[in-house]
Write a protein that holds these residues in place. Structure first.
Motif, PDB file in Angstrom:
ATOM      1  N   THR A 100     -30.909-102.629  -0.478  1.00 55.76           N
ATOM      2  CA  THR A 100     -32.021-103.268  -1.183  1.00 55.76           C
ATOM      3  C   THR A 100     -33.143-102.248  -1.317  1.00 55.76           C
ATOM      4  O   THR A 100     -33.376-101.449  -0.399  1.00 55.76           O
ATOM      5  N   VAL A 101     -33.832-102.280  -2.440  1.00 56.38           N
ATOM      6  CA  VAL A 101     -34.985-101.403  -2.663  1.00 56.38           C
ATOM      7  C   VAL A 101     -36.190-102.274  -2.962  1.00 56.38           C
ATOM      8  O   VAL A 101     -36.121-103.171  -3.812  1.00 56.38           O
ATOM      9  N   LEU A 102     -37.280-102.019  -2.254  1.00 56.40           N
ATOM     10  CA  LEU A 102     -38.549-102.693  -2.543  1.00 56.40           C
ATOM     11  C   LEU A 102     -39.492-101.679  -3.171  1.00 56.40           C
ATOM     12  O   LEU A 102     -39.768-100.635  -2.572  1.00 56.40           O
ATOM     13  N   VAL A 103     -39.986-101.977  -4.354  1.00 52.97           N
ATOM     14  CA  VAL A 103     -40.935-101.103  -5.042  1.00 52.97           C
ATOM     15  C   VAL A 103     -42.346-101.596  -4.723  1.00 52.97           C
ATOM     16  O   VAL A 103     -42.733-102.707  -5.093  1.00 52.97           O
ATOM     17  N   GLY A 104     -43.108-100.771  -4.020  1.00 53.23           N
ATOM     18  CA  GLY A 104     -44.487-101.119  -3.651  1.00 53.23           C
ATOM     19  C   GLY A 104     -45.434-100.030  -4.096  1.00 53.23           C
ATOM     20  O   GLY A 104     -46.039 -99.337  -3.270  1.00 53.23           O
ATOM     21  N   ILE A 105     -45.571 -99.863  -5.407  1.00 60.66           N
ATOM     22  CA  ILE A 105     -46.354 -98.747  -5.954  1.00 60.66           C
ATOM     23  C   ILE A 105     -47.636 -99.250  -6.626  1.00 60.66           C
ATOM     24  O   ILE A 105     -48.135 -98.618  -7.548  1.00 60.66           O
ATOM     25  N   GLY A 106     -48.143-100.372  -6.142  1.00 64.44           N
ATOM     26  CA  GLY A 106     -49.413-100.857  -6.662  1.00 64.44           C
ATOM     27  C   GLY A 106     -49.251-102.019  -7.618  1.00 64.44           C
ATOM     28  O   GLY A 106     -48.161-102.572  -7.797  1.00 64.44           O
ATOM     29  N   ALA A 107     -50.358-102.399  -8.224  1.00 65.73           N
ATOM     30  CA  ALA A 107     -50.397-103.569  -9.097  1.00 65.73           C
ATOM     31  C   ALA A 107     -51.143-103.249 -10.379  1.00 65.73           C
ATOM     32  O   ALA A 107     -51.999-102.365 -10.414  1.00 65.73           O
ATOM     33  N   GLU A 108     -50.816-103.992 -11.420  1.00 67.77           N
ATOM     34  CA  GLU A 108     -51.450-103.833 -12.723  1.00 67.77           C
ATOM     35  C   GLU A 108     -52.236-105.097 -13.061  1.00 67.77           C
ATOM     36  O   GLU A 108     -51.664-106.182 -13.117  1.00 67.77           O
ATOM     37  N   PRO A 109     -53.550-105.004 -13.263  1.00 60.71           N
ATOM     38  CA  PRO A 109     -54.339-106.187 -13.629  1.00 60.71           C
ATOM     39  C   PRO A 109     -53.794-106.839 -14.894  1.00 60.71           C
ATOM     40  O   PRO A 109     -53.405-106.161 -15.841  1.00 60.71           O
ATOM     41  N   ARG A 110     -53.789-108.146 -14.902  1.00 66.53           N
ATOM     42  CA  ARG A 110     -53.290-108.889 -16.055  1.00 66.53           C
ATOM     43  C   ARG A 110     -54.460-109.125 -17.018  1.00 66.53           C
ATOM     44  O   ARG A 110     -55.271-110.033 -16.828  1.00 66.53           O
ATOM     45  N   THR A 111     -54.529-108.295 -18.025  1.00 61.28           N
ATOM     46  CA  THR A 111     -55.680-108.289 -18.934  1.00 61.28           C
ATOM     47  C   THR A 111     -55.340-108.776 -20.344  1.00 61.28           C
ATOM     48  O   THR A 111     -56.184-108.706 -21.233  1.00 61.28           O
ATOM     49  N   GLU A 112     -54.132-109.284 -20.550  1.00 56.15           N
ATOM     50  CA  GLU A 112     -53.691-109.606 -21.908  1.00 56.15           C
ATOM     51  C   GLU A 112     -54.613-110.606 -22.592  1.00 56.15           C
ATOM     52  O   GLU A 112     -54.962-110.429 -23.775  1.00 56.15           O
ATOM     53  N   ALA A 170     -32.781-101.430   9.233  1.00 58.27           N
ATOM     54  CA  ALA A 170     -33.055-100.015   9.002  1.00 58.27           C
ATOM     55  C   ALA A 170     -33.918 -99.874   7.747  1.00 58.27           C
ATOM     56  O   ALA A 170     -33.577-100.407   6.694  1.00 58.27           O
ATOM     57  N   VAL A 171     -35.045 -99.161   7.865  1.00 61.20           N
ATOM     58  CA  VAL A 171     -35.999 -99.044   6.768  1.00 61.20           C
ATOM     59  C   VAL A 171     -36.415 -97.590   6.591  1.00 61.20           C
ATOM     60  O   VAL A 171     -36.727 -96.901   7.565  1.00 61.20           O
ATOM     61  N   THR A 172     -36.455 -97.174   5.328  1.00 63.08           N
ATOM     62  CA  THR A 172     -37.014 -95.869   4.977  1.00 63.08           C
ATOM     63  C   THR A 172     -38.134 -96.090   3.972  1.00 63.08           C
ATOM     64  O   THR A 172     -37.953 -96.816   2.990  1.00 63.08           O
ATOM     65  N   VAL A 173     -39.283 -95.483   4.223  1.00 65.18           N
ATOM     66  CA  VAL A 173     -40.407 -95.512   3.285  1.00 65.18           C
ATOM     67  C   VAL A 173     -40.481 -94.163   2.594  1.00 65.18           C
ATOM     68  O   VAL A 173     -40.545 -93.122   3.255  1.00 65.18           O
ATOM     69  N   VAL A 174     -40.464 -94.194   1.263  1.00 66.22           N
ATOM     70  CA  VAL A 174     -40.577 -92.971   0.465  1.00 66.22           C
ATOM     71  C   VAL A 174     -41.918 -92.994  -0.258  1.00 66.22           C
ATOM     72  O   VAL A 174     -42.184 -93.889  -1.067  1.00 66.22           O
ATOM     73  N   GLU A 175     -42.763 -92.026   0.053  1.00 66.76           N
ATOM     74  CA  GLU A 175     -44.109 -91.958  -0.528  1.00 66.76           C
ATOM     75  C   GLU A 175     -44.264 -90.650  -1.302  1.00 66.76           C
ATOM     76  O   GLU A 175     -44.009 -89.574  -0.765  1.00 66.76           O
ATOM     77  N   ALA A 176     -44.689 -90.763  -2.565  1.00 71.50           N
ATOM     78  CA  ALA A 176     -44.830 -89.573  -3.399  1.00 71.50           C
ATOM     79  C   ALA A 176     -46.008 -88.702  -2.983  1.00 71.50           C
ATOM     80  O   ALA A 176     -46.013 -87.494  -3.235  1.00 71.50           O
ATOM     81  N   GLY A 177     -47.022 -89.296  -2.354  1.00 73.18           N
ATOM     82  CA  GLY A 177     -48.191 -88.531  -1.937  1.00 73.18           C
ATOM     83  C   GLY A 177     -47.984 -87.830  -0.606  1.00 73.18           C
ATOM     84  O   GLY A 177     -46.932 -87.952   0.038  1.00 73.18           O
ATOM     85  N   ARG A 178     -49.014 -87.102  -0.196  1.00 72.01           N
ATOM     86  CA  ARG A 178     -48.925 -86.333   1.043  1.00 72.01           C
ATOM     87  C   ARG A 178     -49.349 -87.128   2.271  1.00 72.01           C
ATOM     88  O   ARG A 178     -49.278 -86.619   3.391  1.00 72.01           O
ATOM     89  N   VAL A 236     -34.831 -99.485   1.415  1.00 70.87           N
ATOM     90  CA  VAL A 236     -35.724 -98.379   1.082  1.00 70.87           C
ATOM     91  C   VAL A 236     -36.962 -98.958   0.413  1.00 70.87           C
ATOM     92  O   VAL A 236     -36.850 -99.734  -0.545  1.00 70.87           O
ATOM     93  N   VAL A 237     -38.122 -98.605   0.937  1.00 69.89           N
ATOM     94  CA  VAL A 237     -39.394 -99.018   0.356  1.00 69.89           C
ATOM     95  C   VAL A 237     -39.957 -97.827  -0.411  1.00 69.89           C
ATOM     96  O   VAL A 237     -40.198 -96.766   0.175  1.00 69.89           O
ATOM     97  N   ILE A 238     -40.149 -97.997  -1.696  1.00 70.82           N
ATOM     98  CA  ILE A 238     -40.757 -96.947  -2.514  1.00 70.82           C
ATOM     99  C   ILE A 238     -42.251 -97.216  -2.572  1.00 70.82           C
ATOM    100  O   ILE A 238     -42.705 -98.198  -3.170  1.00 70.82           O
TER     101      ILE A 238
END
Length: 431
Positions: free
Chosen positions: A254-266, A189-197, A168-170
């Protein structure tokens, strides 16, 4: 004492920095180092990366690497001797724990993967810290088989899980869809789950998204839109399913989380630099203090208006690296080109030039004899703003060139699908 051993602050007799350090060792950092050396910079130049792998291409991680068609040697950006031949010092497997101002320069407190700790001082600092994959915080998301994809080690972990069962790809963004298409090619077998429309909601218009939704379903990807994952359901110590907010459970090993990235600003925040969803830089890639530079996926760019833009792409990394090199060398910065992006999703090639923000009209060019091809053009009045091309590489090249040259063709001209784009554009005069 050799130049490699020199440290210290201030400018040399030629007005250039006496030493430059780049925190980060990916595409932007390597491009910057090469541009500095090609520009005649001969002083000490150091790249620091927290991964132990030498700098490598990341786009193949979601495609060729998963298919077993690529090796580490094929991924590397430059051969090892390139760095030694050009006197580019590489500190890999090294984390910058802290950064402090040291007079006119900076002091970096470093820790290597073997535990060795040291402090190094440099004249000029460039932050190319990149971004990290955003992780889910839903229950069960800390399970070791809930993965992200940003680095080579992540890709290898995913490749090791291919035979384990359904995935499952989130998230229906570029990375998630590339992985989904690749896995379908491996008969997973793959399922993509997208919160948007729609798919790729931050990257493409709704028409292109709908076209690609049909493409993925044709490949056998199960795509669920407008649905929010609320839990990773476990069966003992194994992932069993992804539970959605409507109560459905999607089977998964297996679950792959693909919900974007966060800039490393520390590090930028330690130095008190302005950050706004990334390290804020101007047209010279200078940060808010005017001395430290930042490039690549960690940055957000001033555009001259109220909006700030964050561009996450290899093209932008290279463009900013060229700009930063010119800044460090005291030269005129190059004009910022039209941004462009690409994504290979199975046999579907998506190429995008420009940005669709502010468009008022859309023109779609299709060809009934080529149902897998689609070109979508975005206009603000009669100004061509952007183009989205699916399986139309020749049109993409022509449109990218038109955007770069500031062509202002009429919408009506493009609507005539019987005339090739290249011919249309050759007849249009530059503004």
């Amino acid at each position: 004492m050799s130049r490699r051993e020199m440290t210290g602050h201030g400018e040399g007799a030629d007005g250039l920095p006496r030493s430059v350090v780049v925190v980060g060792a990916s595409h932007a950092a390597v491009q910057l180092a090469d541009r500095l050396r090609l520009g005649g910079y001969t002083e000490p130049l150091t790249l620091i990366g927290d991964e132990t792998h030498p700098p490598y291409h990341r786009p193949p991680l979601s495609k060729a690497w998963l298919k077993g068609e690529s090796t580490p040697d094929q991924l590397v950006l430059r051969a090892a001797e390139h760095y030694s031949d050009n006197e580019i010092e590489m500190l890999l497997g090294t984390t910058v724990q802290r950064v402090e101002r040291d007079g006119d320069g900076v002091a970096l407190h470093l820790q290597r993967s073997d535990g060795f700790v040291e402090t190094r001082t440099f004249d000029r600092l460039v932050l190319a810290t990149g971004a990290r994959a955003r992780r889910s915080d839903i229950p069960g998301s800390d399970h070791p088989d809930v993965l992200v994809l940003r680095e080579l080690d992540h890709a290898q972990r995913l490749a090791d899980r291919v035979a384990a069962g359904p995935v499952v790809v989130i998230g229906g963004g570029f990375v998630g869809l590339e992985v989904a298409a690749t896995l379908r090619g491996l008969d997973v077998a793959v399922t993509v789950v997208e919160a948007g429309r729609q798919l790729m909601g931050r990257a493409v218009g709704p028409g292109t998204a709908e076209f690609l939704l049909a493409a993925h379903r044709e490949m056998g990807v199960d795509v669920i839109l407008d649905a929010k994952p609320v839990e990773i359901a476990l069966d003992g110590d194994r992932v069993r399913a992804v539970r959605l907010d409507d109560g459905r459970e999607i089977a998964a090993a297996t679950v792959l989380v693909g919900i974007g990235a966060e800039p490393r600003t520390e590090l930028a925040e330690q130095l008190g630099l302005a950050c706004d969803r990334g390290i804020v830089v101007d047209e010279r890639c200078a940060t808010s203090d005017g001395h430290i530079l930042a490039i690549g996926d960690c940055t957000v760019q001033e555009t001259g208006g109220a909006a700030r833009v964050r561009l996450e792409s290899v093209d932008n990394a290279c463009t900013q690296a060229d700009t930063a090199a010119a800044t460090l060398l005291g030269r005129e910065v190059p004009a910022r080109p039209v941004p462009w992006f690409w994504s290979d999703q199975g046999s579907w090639k998506i190429q995008i030039a420009g940005r669709i923000d502010g468009h008022t009209e859309v023109v779609v060019r299709t060809d009934p004899s080529k149902p897998r091809r689609r070109v979508t053009l975005y206009f603000e009045d009669d100004q061509l703003l952007a183009a989205e091309c699916v399986n139309a590489p020749a049109d993409f090249v022509a449109l990218r060139s038109a955007l770069a040259r500031g062509y202002r063709p009429s919408r009506e001209l493009f609507a005539d699908e019987t005339v090739p784009l290249k011919k249309l554009l050759s007849a249009v005069r530059s503004a």
